[in-house]
Scaffold this active site. Structure first.
Site, mmCIF file in Angstrom:
data_model
loop_
_atom_site.group_PDB
_atom_site.id
_atom_site.type_symbol
_atom_site.label_atom_id
_atom_site.label_comp_id
_atom_site.label_asym_id
_atom_site.label_seq_id
_atom_site.Cartn_x
_atom_site.Cartn_y
_atom_site.Cartn_z
ATOM 1 N N HIS A 1 5.346 -3.231 -15.642
ATOM 2 C CA HIS A 1 4.190 -2.816 -16.445
ATOM 3 C C HIS A 1 3.243 -2.004 -15.578
ATOM 4 C CE1 HIS A 1 4.604 -6.592 -19.259
ATOM 5 N NE2 HIS A 1 5.461 -5.633 -19.587
ATOM 6 N N GLU A 2 3.382 -0.703 -15.556
ATOM 7 C CA GLU A 2 2.365 0.135 -14.901
ATOM 8 C C GLU A 2 1.274 0.385 -15.934
ATOM 9 O OE1 GLU A 2 1.666 1.564 -11.708
ATOM 10 O OE2 GLU A 2 -0.136 1.814 -12.939
ATOM 11 N N HIS B 1 1.071 -5.237 -8.049
ATOM 12 C CA HIS B 1 0.726 -4.062 -7.235
ATOM 13 C C HIS B 1 -0.686 -3.598 -7.576
ATOM 14 C CE1 HIS B 1 4.583 -2.750 -5.178
ATOM 15 N NE2 HIS B 1 4.751 -3.995 -5.592
ATOM 16 N N GLU C 1 1.252 -6.188 -3.711
ATOM 17 C CA GLU C 1 1.112 -5.103 -2.738
ATOM 18 C C GLU C 1 -0.226 -5.330 -2.001
ATOM 19 O OE1 GLU C 1 0.917 -1.228 -4.411
ATOM 20 O OE2 GLU C 1 2.339 -0.371 -2.998
ATOM 21 N N GLU D 1 6.625 2.731 0.522
ATOM 22 C CA GLU D 1 6.612 3.977 -0.255
ATOM 23 C C GLU D 1 5.870 5.106 0.461
ATOM 24 O OE1 GLU D 1 4.881 2.010 -3.590
ATOM 25 O OE2 GLU D 1 2.932 2.962 -3.337
#
Ligand code: NOJ
Length: 672
Positions: free
Chosen positions: A384-385, A453, A472, A478
């Site tokens: 789920h962003e 995150h 995060e 990344e």
């Protein structure tokens, strides 16, 4: 496992309330010592102002440091106060983590509660609860129910940590940069502008201190700014309107805590933050499953795939099924698929409202993928962003989790990529704290675990809500794909275990095997491959990703280490470490008699001998060693790895030879 069996293996509580009836003057100085007598807190009320100081083995660790609040209506809680009475407790329990870096955790402390009231005029009441542990100290404020304070607004928290010496600290800026994704600075304390917690300090007397907070509930996160040479002051992340916290009596603040250690490794094996959180809130935790996972993820960060639908869409049914096949073949229980849902074609950092959390793109058959996964023993790791649009997310939250539950998905990675939530509020403000808690509690209703995150810095809530598994909140792997500054510095992974890692599990996503970066040639992973393997031991996460593309793992014998390495540990020990220099860590698997060793170094090559006395006595082990090959170094030859198996026992020392940016990973299995 039932709630009872995981929470308290042995609990002995000695609760003794000593309500002193001595004179006011006697009450205004109170001392509390840790069970081993090494750490001592002294509380003084001097001319109505409240101060505490801290000593270890008789040496001053904190000078008299102020406590209190300024409320928005002008009331100051912390001046003109007197001690009404003091109560004391001793506490000793051992509790069991459902998953973690250690199974059994000792929680032993001495406690004193100072009941304060303001001397004259309108009477105000405030309690201070102090705890002295063998590995540090903590305190929190309590604003009890009272006549003249009901709903109130905190304009400022006056808490100080006043160090007696001009020490150095590892810190990241609270307001410059986003989501705690900064390179850690190591400077004298007086160069801290405003730092996020945790702040890690090395004193001139070679002590290691970590200032952080525990159990951040319906409050703003604590940051620290420096005044003078070495006084750190609390700065609560404000709302966009400037207020810090909206509260109502009775209210308890988060714990303000300080780990006190004689060496860096003892910071890692301190569980003070967890001990300051409430026991597990769930009766049943069997649905919370630690696992290793792979994902349709690195391909997007490297620019091979897109999140949105199009010719290079990563999240297609076909691709997801390929990843599931690879996962099943190599013992991974999860596959993360990002970019499966509608909304990514928008400028999602600005128009997060467009994300749907229930509608897949037409080229991604969610039902088919999850069913295929189940047939192979692999679960989808949901994604789920939100693009920071928490209101849009909250509207869909129940439906989104219900959909995943129906499909047998039991973990979800959440994301909040946007400098401000809903275009307005900081992640670490009370607004963000409230939202993140709502997500964790709603997820729990659907038996879903969270990998958060762009989070609020963890404060040990995983003890109470073990479905808050990882997150995060640091510069993850990344950055080695696309960061324009070249990627994470070589010493990065030798620092974060002593900073962000002390707050909670990190979804750093180790495991790069292919060091070429054709998309951003100036940027790269600045470690060797053996170092990447060792990170699976050193950087703890119960949901641990092997981030590289399956084609980069296929056929590489070093991949065997990742296939075997556990994510749930019985014991963690740190034979030796120096912050920013090197870390040598051993952990014992919770489900077997295997031990694992991870060693990493910064730019400097290094040699050491690890004492294997942690192994079971009078037994022989196979040590499967993955070490930097001859001529390996992070810059020109990162992939050279030597793999060999040697026989060892607890009487032996294992030689370690690390290349620049190098590492070594070892699996110890009992010989039959
Ligand atoms: C940032 C996260 O850290 C990363 O893991 C994720 O792929 C992107 N946001 C997209 O959600």
């Amino acid at each position: 496992m039932t709630k009872k069996s995981i929470q308290t293996v042995a609990a002995m509580i000695f609760a003794g309330t000593l309500a002193f009836s001595c004179s006011e003057q006697n009450l205004s100085r109170q001392t509390l010592k840790s069970p081993d007598g090494m750490n001592k807190i002294i509380l003084t009320v001097d001319d109505g102002e409240i101060y505490y100081s801290v000593f270890r083995k008789g040496e001053e660790v904190l000078k008299p440091s102020q406590l209190g609040f300024v409320l928005k209506n002008g009331t100051v809680l912390g001046t003109r106060m007197k001690v009404d009475n003091v109560s004391r407790n001793s506490f000793n329990e051992t509790w069991e983590q459902p998953w973690g870096e250690k199974r059994l955790i000792e929680n032993r402390y001495e406690e004193m509660t100072i009941h304060l009231s303001s001397g004259n005029g309108e009477k105000h009441y405030m309690n201070l609860i102090f705890r002295a542990f063998n590995d540090g100290i903590a305190f929190r404020y309590e604003i009890p129910e009272q006549e003249h304070i009901d709903s109130f607004v905190i304009a400022d928290e006056l808490t100080q940590f006043s160090l007696p010496t001009t020490d150095s600290a590892w810190w990241i800026s609270a307001y410059k940069g986003e989501y705690y994704e900064n390179i850690t600075k190591h400077t004298p304390l007086n160069q801290i502008d405003t730092a996020s917690c945790p702040v890690t300090i090395k004193t001139v007397n070679d002590k290691y201190l970590v200032i952080h907070e525990a159990n951040l509930t319906d409050y703003a996160a604590m940051n620290l700014y420096c005044t003078g040479e070495s006084t750190l002051n609390c700065d609560l992340t404000p709302w966009s309107t400037g207020e810090k916290v909206f509260a109502k009596a009775p209210m308890k603040s988060p714990w303000r805590m300080m780990i006190i250690a004689d060496k860096p490794g003892d910071l890692i094996t301190s569980y003070l933050e967890l001990n300051l959180n409430e026991p597990c809130a769930f009766d049943d935790v069997s649905w919370i499953e630690p696992c290793r996972y792979i994902g349709i993820w690195w391909g997007m960060h490297m620019g091979y795939y897109t999140w949105h639908m199009g010719p290079n869409h990563g999240a297609t049914t076909e691709n997801a099924m390929k990843y599931i096949d690879f996962a099943a073949e190599h013992g991974f229980k999860g596959v993360l698929v990002e970019g499966w849902n509608k909304g990514w074609e928008n400028d999602w950092t600005k128009e997060g409202d467009k994300f749907s959390f229930t509608e897949p793109y037409p080229d991604f058959d969610l039902e088919k993928v999850t069913a295929y996964g189940h047939s192979k023993g692999v679960k989808l790791v949901g994604h789920h962003e939100t693009g920071g649009a928490t209101r849009n997310y909250e509207k869909q939250l129940e439906d989104a989790f219900a959909l995943y539950k129906k499909l047998g998905v039991n973990s979800v990675k959440t994301g909040y990529v946007s400098p401000l939530l809903d275009g307005k509020e900081r992640h670490s403000s009370q607004y963000g704290v409230r939202h993140m808690r709502k997500v964790v509690e709603t997820a729990a209703k659907y038996h879903i675990s969270i990998d958060n995150h762009e989070p609020v810095m963890p404060t040990g809530l995983r003890r109470t809500f073990p479905n808050l598994m990882t997150g995060e909140g640091m510069r993850g792997q990344e950055y080695n794909a696309w960061s324009t500054d070249g990627g994470n510095p070589v010493n990065h992974t030798c620092i974060i275990p002593f900073t962000r890692g002390l707050a909670g599990p990190m979804d750093y996503t180790p495991g790069v095997f292919n060091f070429e970066n054709p998309v951003n040639p100036g940027t790269r992973v600045k470690t060797t491959l053996a170092h990447q393997l060792a990170l699976f031991v050193i950087l703890y996460s119960p949901l641990q990703m092997a981030c590289d593309l399956p084609e980069n793992y296929e056929g590489n014998p070093a991949f065997k280490f990742i296939e075997n390495v556990p994510v749930n540990w019985d014991v963690t020990k740190v034979p030796d470490a120096e912050i920013g220099e090197y870390v040598y860590m051993v952990r014992k698997d919770r489900n077997s008699k295997d031990w694992y060793l991870g060693c990493i170094t910064n730019d400097n090559p290094r040699e050491a001998n690890i004492n294997l006395s942690f192994l079971e006595k009078n037994k022989l082990y196979n040590a499967e060693v993955y070490r930097d090959g001859d001529g390996a170094n992070w810059e020109t030859n990162p992939t050279s790895v030597t793999i060999e198996t040697v026989t060892v026992s607890s009487n032996d020392f294992l030689p370690v030879k690390l290349a620049p940016g190098g590492g070594m990973a070892v699996r110890f299995t009992l010989q039959q």
